[in-house]
Design an enzyme around this catalytic site. Structure first.
Site, PDB file in Angstrom:
ATOM      1  N   ARG A 191      99.274  -9.793  70.434  1.00  0.00           N
ATOM      2  CA  ARG A 191      98.128  -8.870  70.079  1.00  0.00           C
ATOM      3  C   ARG A 191      98.689  -9.204  68.472  1.00  0.00           C
ATOM      4  NH1 ARG A 191      99.320  -2.529  68.559  1.00  0.00           N
ATOM      5  NH2 ARG A 191      97.282  -2.096  67.726  1.00  0.00           N
ATOM      6  N   HIS A 210      93.405  -2.825  61.431  1.00  0.00           N
ATOM      7  CA  HIS A 210      94.932  -1.638  61.342  1.00  0.00           C
ATOM      8  C   HIS A 210      95.256  -1.844  60.052  1.00  0.00           C
ATOM      9  CE1 HIS A 210      99.047  -2.519  64.013  1.00  0.00           C
ATOM     10  NE2 HIS A 210      99.013  -2.048  61.855  1.00  0.00           N
ATOM     11  N   GLU A 241      95.990   2.839  65.252  1.00  0.00           N
ATOM     12  CA  GLU A 241      97.263   3.975  64.511  1.00  0.00           C
ATOM     13  C   GLU A 241      96.564   4.774  63.891  1.00  0.00           C
ATOM     14  OE1 GLU A 241     100.987   3.308  63.912  1.00  0.00           O
ATOM     15  OE2 GLU A 241     101.925   2.423  65.469  1.00  0.00           O
ATOM     16  N   ASN A 301     101.326   2.779  71.311  1.00  0.00           N
ATOM     17  CA  ASN A 301     102.716   2.742  70.422  1.00  0.00           C
ATOM     18  C   ASN A 301     103.089   3.883  70.570  1.00  0.00           C
ATOM     19  OD1 ASN A 301     100.622   0.898  70.197  1.00  0.00           O
ATOM     20  ND2 ASN A 301     100.869   1.203  67.392  1.00  0.00           N
ATOM     21  N   TYR A 304     107.561   4.991  69.587  1.00  0.00           N
ATOM     22  CA  TYR A 304     108.896   4.435  68.693  1.00  0.00           C
ATOM     23  C   TYR A 304     109.719   5.574  69.159  1.00  0.00           C
ATOM     24  CZ  TYR A 304     106.164   0.545  66.848  1.00  0.00           C
ATOM     25  OH  TYR A 304     105.908  -0.370  65.753  1.00  0.00           O
ATOM     26  N   GLU A 316     102.851  -1.546  71.634  1.00  0.00           N
ATOM     27  CA  GLU A 316     103.761  -1.708  70.628  1.00  0.00           C
ATOM     28  C   GLU A 316     104.687  -1.165  70.574  1.00  0.00           C
ATOM     29  OE1 GLU A 316     102.865  -0.649  66.397  1.00  0.00           O
ATOM     30  OE2 GLU A 316     101.129  -1.770  66.246  1.00  0.00           O
TER      31      GLU A 316
HETATM   32  O1  IFM Z   1     104.347  -1.916  61.153  1.00  0.00           O
HETATM   33  C1  IFM Z   1     104.254  -0.574  61.608  1.00  0.00           C
HETATM   34  C2  IFM Z   1     103.193  -1.214  62.303  1.00  0.00           C
HETATM   35  O2  IFM Z   1     102.112  -1.821  61.460  1.00  0.00           O
HETATM   36  C3  IFM Z   1     102.409   0.203  63.213  1.00  0.00           C
HETATM   37  N1  IFM Z   1     102.946   0.618  64.611  1.00  0.00           N
HETATM   38  C4  IFM Z   1     104.244   0.991  63.728  1.00  0.00           C
HETATM   39  C5  IFM Z   1     104.821  -0.116  62.997  1.00  0.00           C
HETATM   40  C6  IFM Z   1     106.948  -0.027  62.818  1.00  0.00           C
HETATM   41  O3  IFM Z   1     106.633   0.850  61.775  1.00  0.00           O
END
Ligand code: IFM
Length: 451
Positions: free
Chosen positions: A79, A123, A168, A301, A303, A358
């Site tokens: 990606r 992005h 995002e 995405n 985290y 992500e």
């Molecule tokens: O690096 C970023 C990415 O560009 C978008 N999602 C989160 C990642 C980590 O912060």
């Protein structure tokens, strides 16, 4: 369950992700126009240590080597994002053929290596010319995006099957337009609802033109979903967590899945005077239908999570609590959050398919005396998150693939090069690449389709 039993369905797609501004460099080469991130990073005081994406991982020149590394890892998909001003230096109008050629060659090389390209159109690197005219505050930027999407579809759609319109939008909104932490560096909360709407409109229009210009395309969007969990069982904390979920997640999910904007969100902005009525309303007839165009997949995405407590109820305590183990970003390691997000989105919105577009962790482990990068914490992180994803699959979530963020260490926006998310170490002085232990471990996961 033993680790051996963590297997994924046949056809599950394993990949890694990057973004143009974070890796390409060559910011002013071969006709590329200026983006808001060039302008932002070149402005003193905006990015830590004054670092920029001018060179980054020099991927623009080293893409062959990078594709060879992907092949070596056995990646099934990659990606990446297209730099909008590399294709359209002014954001619209004149096409930069050298930019088209660059992505065309990259796509060909990926396909030849047996790697599916997943293209993200936006992005965060909006062409500066569009920003100068008002950026996402203008409806015209969504129109320019549709033109850009059509061009990308026409030139790459014969070979690229998977497309994400935006990445995002929440970050562009909050960090870029409200808090000035990211490009375009605005502190303009009043613009937030219109900016969000125009990005959503860009998504809807972009998806529709891709349907025509890239027949057979699978189209989605990548949203960052952070669960907002209450710190206690109190009503105040519950209310706050629901409101934060509305601001961070539901504002996009609801409108994308045909429910319109959450009523409490609209009422809130109307009260503040940020969402005008009547002819000045930025939501025009037909917009909500255009945004809710059916998607082939939802990209998530993910985290970490936020644990929130109501500040007014408990004076002087921070709103967000981060407990437990953290990555170098200060984000809590909380794999169950991925399970919660996947099952919740499936239960509430029923997307056709989901990709984790992500997930990954920043750890600074560097090459040791043996020249290798022993990033055991990243392996543990991914192992736990993969296991959580597999639990969601077992519970019926139509998860189709997983992209680790990131393929390479890269430019982490306002934090410059201080955070390393890569499976591959990058020495920014020499541009040497070293496969970290996590990359070697990931190769095994892909080969065995499980842990
Ligand atoms: O690096 C970023 C990415 O560009 C978008 N999602 C989160 C990642 C980590 O912060």
């Amino acid at each position: 369950m033993t680790e051996k039993q963590v297997v994924f369905p046949q056809g599950f797609i394993w990949g890694a992700a990057t973004a143009a501004y974070q890796i390409e460099g060559a910011w002013n080469e071969d006709g590329r126009g200026e983006s808001v991130w060039d302008r932002f990073a070149h402005t003193p005081g905006r990015v830590l240590y004054g670092q920029t994406g001018d060179v980054a991982c020099d991927h623009y020149h080293r893409w062959r080597e990078d594709v060879a590394l992907m092949r070596d890892l056995g990646l099934q998909a990659y990606r990446f994002s297209i730099s909008w001003p590399r294709l359209l230096p002014e954001g619209q109008g004149t096409v930069n053929q050298k930019g088209v050629d660059f992505y065309s060659r990259l796509v060909d090389a990926l396909l030849e290596a047996g790697i599916q390209p997943f293209v993200t159109l936006f992005h965060w690197d909006l062409p500066q010319t569009l920003q100068d005219a008002g950026g996402w505050r203008n409806r015209a930027t969504a129109e320019a995006f549709a033109e850009y999407a059509a061009l990308a579809g026409r030139t790459l759609g014969d070979r690229v099957k998977y497309w994400c319109t935006l990445n995002e939008p929440q970050v562009v909104l909050g960090a870029g337009h409200e808090h000035a932490w990211h490009a375009p560096g605005l502190n303009d909360p009043a613009s937030v609802p219109a900016v969000a709407h125009h990005m959503m409109l860009a998504h809807g229009w972009g998806a529709s033109v891709l349907r025509c210009t890239a027949p057979g395309a699978e189209i989605g969007i990548a949203l960052d979903i952070w669960p907002q969990e209450p710190a206690s069982g109190s009503n105040a904390d519950a209310r706050l967590s629901q409101w934060r979920d509305c601001l961070a997640n539901r504002r996009f999910l609801d409108v994308l899945f045909g429910r319109g904007y959450p009523v409490e969100l609209e009422a809130y902005y109307r009260r503040l005077g940020y969402w005008p009525e009547g002819a000045d309303d930025f939501v025009k007839a037909g917009d909500l239908q255009a945004i809710a165009v059916p998607l082939d997949f939802l990209g998530i995405n993910h985290y970490s999570r936020s644990v929130v407590r109501d500040q007014e109820a408990r004076d002087n305590l921070p709103v967000t609590i981060v407990a437990g183990e953290k990555t170098d970003m200060g984000w809590e390691v909380y794999p169950n959050g991925l399970y919660t997000v996947l099952t919740r989105i499936w239960r509430e919105y029923r997307p056709r398919r989901i990709f984790i577009t992500e997930n990954g962790a920043s750890y600074s482990d560097a090459p040791g005396p043996d020249g290798k990068v022993h990033d055991a914490r990243r392996i543990a992180f991914l192992r736990h998150y993969f296991t959580a994803a597999q639990r969601a699959l077992q519970d019926g979530v139509p998860l189709a693939g997983y992209f680790v963020w990131s393929l390479l260490d890269n430019f982490e926006w306002a934090l410059g090069y201080t955070q390393r998310f890569g499976l591959i170490w990058v020495d920014y002085q020499t541009q040497q690449r070293i496969l970290k232990d996590s990359a070697l471990w990931y190769r095994q996961v892909i080969a065995e389709n499980g842990l």
